[in-house]
Design an enzyme around this catalytic site. Structure first.
Site, PDB file in Angstrom:
ATOM      1  N   LYS A   1      -3.215  -2.486  -5.888  1.00  0.00           N
ATOM      2  CA  LYS A   1      -2.867  -2.067  -4.532  1.00  0.00           C
ATOM      3  C   LYS A   1      -1.833  -3.043  -3.985  1.00  0.00           C
ATOM      4  O   LYS A   1      -1.942  -4.261  -4.212  1.00  0.00           O
ATOM      5  CB  LYS A   1      -4.123  -2.076  -3.653  1.00  0.00           C
ATOM      6  CG  LYS A   1      -5.160  -1.039  -4.066  1.00  0.00           C
ATOM      7  CD  LYS A   1      -4.702   0.360  -3.701  1.00  0.00           C
ATOM      8  CE  LYS A   1      -5.812   1.381  -3.917  1.00  0.00           C
ATOM      9  NZ  LYS A   1      -5.380   2.735  -3.522  1.00  0.00           N
TER      10      LYS A   1
ATOM     11  N   LYS B   1      -4.057  -0.480 -12.221  1.00  0.00           N
ATOM     12  CA  LYS B   1      -3.310  -0.148 -11.002  1.00  0.00           C
ATOM     13  C   LYS B   1      -3.642  -1.222  -9.984  1.00  0.00           C
ATOM     14  O   LYS B   1      -4.810  -1.583  -9.817  1.00  0.00           O
ATOM     15  CB  LYS B   1      -3.756   1.231 -10.503  1.00  0.00           C
ATOM     16  CG  LYS B   1      -3.469   1.532  -9.050  1.00  0.00           C
ATOM     17  CD  LYS B   1      -3.674   3.007  -8.754  1.00  0.00           C
ATOM     18  CE  LYS B   1      -4.413   3.246  -7.454  1.00  0.00           C
ATOM     19  NZ  LYS B   1      -4.642   4.678  -7.182  1.00  0.00           N
TER      20      LYS B   1
ATOM     21  N   SER C   1      -8.503   0.708 -10.758  1.00  0.00           N
ATOM     22  CA  SER C   1      -7.708   0.465  -9.559  1.00  0.00           C
ATOM     23  C   SER C   1      -8.201  -0.844  -8.938  1.00  0.00           C
ATOM     24  O   SER C   1      -9.370  -0.960  -8.570  1.00  0.00           O
ATOM     25  CB  SER C   1      -7.914   1.639  -8.593  1.00  0.00           C
ATOM     26  OG  SER C   1      -7.302   1.381  -7.360  1.00  0.00           O
TER      27      SER C   1
ATOM     28  N   ASP D   1       0.250  10.921  -3.849  1.00  0.00           N
ATOM     29  CA  ASP D   1      -1.204  11.079  -3.721  1.00  0.00           C
ATOM     30  C   ASP D   1      -1.448  11.781  -2.382  1.00  0.00           C
ATOM     31  O   ASP D   1      -1.502  13.020  -2.307  1.00  0.00           O
ATOM     32  CB  ASP D   1      -1.863   9.682  -3.798  1.00  0.00           C
ATOM     33  CG  ASP D   1      -3.367   9.660  -3.539  1.00  0.00           C
ATOM     34  OD1 ASP D   1      -3.917  10.701  -3.159  1.00  0.00           O
ATOM     35  OD2 ASP D   1      -4.007   8.591  -3.690  1.00  0.00           O
TER      36      ASP D   1
ATOM     37  N   ASP E   1       0.022   0.991  -6.043  1.00  0.00           N
ATOM     38  CA  ASP E   1      -0.296   2.018  -5.039  1.00  0.00           C
ATOM     39  C   ASP E   1      -0.191   1.403  -3.645  1.00  0.00           C
ATOM     40  O   ASP E   1      -0.892   0.431  -3.333  1.00  0.00           O
ATOM     41  CB  ASP E   1      -1.726   2.540  -5.274  1.00  0.00           C
ATOM     42  CG  ASP E   1      -2.091   3.718  -4.372  1.00  0.00           C
ATOM     43  OD1 ASP E   1      -1.246   4.132  -3.545  1.00  0.00           O
ATOM     44  OD2 ASP E   1      -3.233   4.225  -4.498  1.00  0.00           O
TER      45      ASP E   1
ATOM     46  N   GLY F   1      -9.047   8.802  -7.914  1.00  0.00           N
ATOM     47  CA  GLY F   1     -10.461   8.579  -7.620  1.00  0.00           C
ATOM     48  C   GLY F   1     -10.658   8.218  -6.167  1.00  0.00           C
ATOM     49  O   GLY F   1      -9.715   7.788  -5.489  1.00  0.00           O
TER      50      GLY F   1
ATOM     51  N   GLU G   1       2.955   4.506  -6.495  1.00  0.00           N
ATOM     52  CA  GLU G   1       2.196   5.584  -5.849  1.00  0.00           C
ATOM     53  C   GLU G   1       2.319   5.521  -4.326  1.00  0.00           C
ATOM     54  O   GLU G   1       2.135   4.460  -3.721  1.00  0.00           O
ATOM     55  CB  GLU G   1       0.724   5.445  -6.282  1.00  0.00           C
ATOM     56  CG  GLU G   1      -0.208   6.529  -5.777  1.00  0.00           C
ATOM     57  CD  GLU G   1      -1.630   6.360  -6.347  1.00  0.00           C
ATOM     58  OE1 GLU G   1      -1.804   5.601  -7.328  1.00  0.00           O
ATOM     59  OE2 GLU G   1      -2.561   6.977  -5.804  1.00  0.00           O
TER      60      GLU G   1
ATOM     61  N   LYS H   1      -6.459  14.813  -6.797  1.00  0.00           N
ATOM     62  CA  LYS H   1      -7.834  14.530  -6.361  1.00  0.00           C
ATOM     63  C   LYS H   1      -8.366  15.834  -5.782  1.00  0.00           C
ATOM     64  O   LYS H   1      -7.816  16.341  -4.794  1.00  0.00           O
ATOM     65  CB  LYS H   1      -7.861  13.480  -5.250  1.00  0.00           C
ATOM     66  CG  LYS H   1      -7.492  12.082  -5.672  1.00  0.00           C
ATOM     67  CD  LYS H   1      -7.524  11.119  -4.495  1.00  0.00           C
ATOM     68  CE  LYS H   1      -7.051   9.743  -4.915  1.00  0.00           C
ATOM     69  NZ  LYS H   1      -6.830   8.842  -3.774  1.00  0.00           N
TER      70      LYS H   1
HETATM   71  O1  OSB Z   1      -5.320   5.774  -3.006  1.00  0.00           O
HETATM   72  O2  OSB Z   1      -6.064   6.116  -4.930  1.00  0.00           O
HETATM   73  C1  OSB Z   1      -6.267   5.779  -3.778  1.00  0.00           C
HETATM   74  C2  OSB Z   1      -9.897   4.659  -3.345  1.00  0.00           C
HETATM   75  C3  OSB Z   1     -10.173   5.171  -2.097  1.00  0.00           C
HETATM   76  C4  OSB Z   1      -9.182   5.816  -1.391  1.00  0.00           C
HETATM   77  C5  OSB Z   1      -7.912   5.965  -1.958  1.00  0.00           C
HETATM   78  C6  OSB Z   1      -7.633   5.477  -3.222  1.00  0.00           C
HETATM   79  C7  OSB Z   1      -8.645   4.781  -3.902  1.00  0.00           C
HETATM   80  C8  OSB Z   1      -8.454   4.152  -5.210  1.00  0.00           C
HETATM   81  C9  OSB Z   1      -9.674   3.923  -6.063  1.00  0.00           C
HETATM   82  O3  OSB Z   1      -7.382   3.736  -5.603  1.00  0.00           O
HETATM   83  C10 OSB Z   1      -9.765   4.825  -7.225  1.00  0.00           C
HETATM   84  C11 OSB Z   1     -11.133   4.807  -7.873  1.00  0.00           C
HETATM   85  O4  OSB Z   1     -11.353   3.993  -8.752  1.00  0.00           O
HETATM   86  O5  OSB Z   1     -11.997   5.629  -7.494  1.00  0.00           O
HETATM   87 MG    MG Z   2      -3.622   6.476  -4.106  1.00  0.00          MG
END
Ligand code: OSB
Ligand code: MG
Length: 369
Positions: A163, A161, A135, A238, A188, A290, A213, A262
């Protein structure tokens, strides 16, 4: 298993690189490490709430408070056999799912250690390694993003992925797609759009993305359903999915075509399993999200992602993508085929580096019967 004492450590760990999302930039990450002591064994759990309430209302501070004043008193001195039953004991406490999940994870670790079974075996997962991706946070410019993605591809990640947020969406995604026409790519938004602004994402439909996402608010299944009707790309939820019940609502409303699981957001691995089962019953793909976990939470994610419904690569990257120093002796490495091995030792299968735990601890407290 009678829980004889519980230790909480509020940890703060520097990230290898700042991580920027639609809700802010993080240069470090907090969590609450839970250690449960029972019958001469110790089980570990990671409460994934971070220091700021950007992803959800919970923070490491609220989790500490709820754990100390409400969850620990309900757990201490109790005979607990099944972590799933424990969820019912917590029903008097509304919300605070991440705080609850921290203890629940430690119960699975204890159960596995007592039975001599790894977490994936307890949950029913069969895969020995799981497909993973990375990510990537918002960068200074689309060019900087392309360079960062290139670095991760060189490391061996096959699914990326990125952001996005309003104003940093289509151009960023197009730049990555143009540079890497063949890669598995997804975006995302962490709830940064509204029904009025999500039309700006329509050009993403032409970029062959795996999924978009959480574009809209976490409590807005209805508008996600309306948006999904207008997009060919699958929407993935999510933040919106806090229980197996929410998963059922989402699929009945057709608010998404994919769910990110999660355990922390769902109050524990037991509920994560329930969401997996709901989705599997209708062939809806899921993947493991994650929360920038330490080695403790990462081990749990790998065990969970070994279940058969996890058909898309997870946000479970190698330890060195997050931290230069972790709190487990084990570190998780990326295999050349963009997978990570599922731990196979009893429980979570990790050992704590006590010195690292002390080094990163802001506050520690032990509660005994
Ligand atoms: O939205 O998936 C998410 C990290 C912290 C809070 C929300 C998210 C994330 C990530 C990182 O996208 C995922 C990872 O590599 O742990
Ligand atoms: Mg997310």
């Amino acid at each position: 298993m009678k829980i004889s004492s519980i230790t909480l450590n509020h940890l703060r760990m520097p990230l290898v690189l700042p991580f920027e999302t639609s809700f802010g930039v993080s240069t470090h990450r907090d969590c609450v490490l839970v250690s449960l002591h029972a019958e001469g064994m110790t089980g570990y759990g990671e409460c994934v709430a971070d220091y700021q309430p950007g992803y959800t209302y919970e923070t490491s501070g609220t989790a500490w408070y709820i754990l100390k004043h409400f969850i620990v008193p309900l757990t201490l001195g109790k005979e607990i056999e099944d972590p799933r039953e424990f969820q019912k004991d917590l029903q008097p406490i509304k919300g605070h799912l991440m705080a609850k999940a921290g203890i629940e994870m430690a119960l699975w670790d204890l159960l596995g250690k007592r039975e001599g079974k790894s977490l994936n075996t307890l949950l029913g997962g069969k895969k020995k390694k799981v497909e993973v991706g990375v990510s990537v946070g918002l960068q200074e410019s689309p060019e900087a993003l392309v360079r960062r993605v290139e670095d991760y591809l060189k490391d061996g990640y096959r699914r990326i992925k990125i952001k996005i947020k309003p104003g940093r969406d289509v151009a960023d995604t197009e730049a990555v797609r143009r540079a890497f026409p063949e890669i598995m790519l997804q975006v995302d938004a962490n709830s940064a759009y509204s029904p009025g602004t999500c039309g700006a994402l329509k050009p993403l439909d032409g970029l062959n993305l795996l999924l978009i996402e959480q574009p809209l608010a976490e409590d807005d299944l209805l508008d996600h359903a309306r948006m999904q009707k207008k997009f060919n790309t699958p929407l993935c939820l999510d933040e919106s999915i806090l229980s197996a019940r929410h998963a059922r609502y989402a699929l009945e409303l057709k608010a998404c075509r994919i769910i990110n699981i999660k355990a922390g957001r769902l109050g524990g691995l037991g509920e994560a399993l329930a969401v997996h089962d709901v989705c599997r019953s209708v062939d809806m793909p899921v993947w493991c999200g994650g929360m920038l976990e330490t080695g403790v939470g990462r081990a749990a994610n790998l065990g969970l992602a070994s279940l058969p419904g996890f058909t898309l690569p997870g946000d479970i990257s190698a330890s060195n993508r997050y931290y230069t120093r972790d709190i487990t002796h084990e570190s998780f490495n990326l295999n050349p085929d963009s997978t990570i091995d599922v731990p196979d030792r009893p429980g979570l299968g990790v050992n704590l580096d006590e010195e690292a735990v002390s080094y990163f601890t802001l506050e520690e407290e032990t509660f005994s019967c």
